[in-house]
Design an enzyme around this catalytic site. Structure first.
Site, PDB file in Angstrom:
ATOM      1  CB  SER A 125      -0.674   0.197   1.395  1.00 12.07           C
ATOM      2  OG  SER A 125      -1.544   1.076   1.984  1.00 12.07           O
ATOM      3  CE1 TYR A 150      -3.984  -2.207   5.404  1.00 12.83           C
ATOM      4  CE2 TYR A 150      -3.428   0.142   4.906  1.00 12.83           C
ATOM      5  CZ  TYR A 150      -3.635  -1.437   4.606  1.00 12.83           C
ATOM      6  OH  TYR A 150      -3.669  -1.401   3.497  1.00 12.83           O
ATOM      7  CE  LYS A 154      -1.117  -4.450   3.125  1.00  8.21           C
ATOM      8  NZ  LYS A 154      -1.795  -5.908   2.934  1.00  8.21           N
TER       9      LYS A 154
END
Ligand code: WQD
Length: 335
Positions: A125, A150, A154
């Protein structure tokens, strides 16, 4: 014919990528735990393409069930989407996010190692660029400084995959950094259909236009941007899905870990998206200006030149196309 295991294949980006894979002559094996999706998307993939494929309702944390996917199929490569992805929720439930996103990925990597599967495309992302870099974001910028678990999963997963490529010279990995995927398949059969009140801009706008929600809160109009509202690089999910096919093909001719931004290279403000959606839907989108949302940055868009140069990929759809297809999808969902 290559067989691709798609984890999280019933999700928003996963389902569109499954369609693209089947339409480009790949076989697929799909798994999903339906944490944020349903069998409807799996059926819709078959309806759109007219093709059947093995499907496993399986959690990546359930290692025995997961291993069956590898014993029952000859997998040539994996596209790994399965993950929890709600930024706000990840702040409330860090353990759940780290367990799902990291342990799930480690289980996958152990199975890939055991069954000698050497090609992986990973859903990363633009959030990995954090808040310190300046736009446009380029693949060789330092990453990190994420503001929520979150995003940190990544960053950590990218590092794990880099390390694995150093140790195993046969591994080939593409880290794809997505910008803001919106839109839907033109059939209206698959799209983004979040449970509960949407966190992200496009599904929220679509539900306001459809009369499901009364009013959009625009989070901040005092950013250093042309109209004061946040700027993002919105990309049509079908363009994004096609990027995965290009990355997968590229893996045949590279070794190690390669990083690609998948964005349009162009930013749009919240108000530009609102107005584009009004044009596409013919509906008024009520909005009010609200305070800034914690963790948001002013501007985020890609330098998309590496994907163009090395993958021969670039986004084709416009913001108006994205709004048209999101609107078409929500009309289908409402029925
Ligand atoms: C876009 C713009 C908001 C909702 C997040 C994750 C990222 C990726 C995609 C996913 C911002 C504004 C939003 C609303 C608003 N991850 N906004 N009112 O924050 O760029 O990216 O989703 O799986 O990692 O961080 O996307 O759609 O939430 O917001 O004004 O009700 O819209 O402030 O400027 P974001 P978004």
């Amino acid at each position: 014919m290559q067989t691709i295991l798609v984890t999280g294949g019933a999700g928003f980006i996963g389902s569109h990528t499954c369609v693209e894979l089947l339409e480009n002559g790949f076989s697929i094996v799909v798994m999903d735990n339906f944490a944020n999706s349903s069998m409807d998307a799996v059926k819709a993939i078959s309806t759109i393409t007219g093709k059947q494929f093995p499907f496993y309702q399986c959690d990546m944390l359930d290692k025995d069930a997961f291993e069956k996917v590898f014993t029952e199929n000859k997998i040539d490569a994996v596209i790994h989407f399965a993950a929890l992805k709600a930024v706000g929720e990840s702040v409330q439930k860090p353990l759940e996010y780290y367990t799902n996103n990291l342990t799930g990925t480690l289980n996958l990597l152990q199975l890939m190692h055991k069954y000698s599967v050497k090609k992986l495309v990973f859903s990363s992302s633009a959030t990995v660029y954090g808040s310190k870099n300046t736009v446009p974001f380029k693949e060789d910028m330092p990453i990190g400084g994420t503001t929520n678990p979150y995003g940190t999963t990544k960053v950590m997963t990218e590092q794990i995959l880099q390390d694995i490529c150093v140790a195993d010279k046969e591994m080939k990995v593409a880290l794809l950094r997505y910008f803001n995927p919106i839109g839907a398949h033109p059939s209206g059969l698959i799209g983004e259909n979040p449970n509960g009140i949407p966190n992200n801009l496009m599904p929220y706008i679509a539900q306001v236009a459809a009369g499901v929600l009364p009013c959009l809160s625009v989070y901040g109009d005092d950013y250093d941007t042309p109209d004061g509202t946040g700027v993002r690089d919105y990309i049509h999910v079908c363009d994004l899905a096609r990027g995965h096919i290009c990355a997968l093909k590229k893996l045949d001719s590279v070794s190690g870990c390669e990083i690609y931004n998948l964005g349009t290279g162009h930013g749009s403000s919240v108000l530009e998206v609102v107005h584009a959606f009004e044009r596409a839907s013919g509906k008024k989108v009520n909005y009010q200006i609200a305070p800034r949302r914690a963790g948001d940055i002013a501007t985020c868009y890609a330098d998309a030149s590496k994907a163009k140069r090395e993958l021969d990929w670039e986004a084709k759809y416009t913001l108006d196309d994205m709004c048209r297809d999101s609107w078409n999808f929500i009309q289908h969902v409402k029925k």
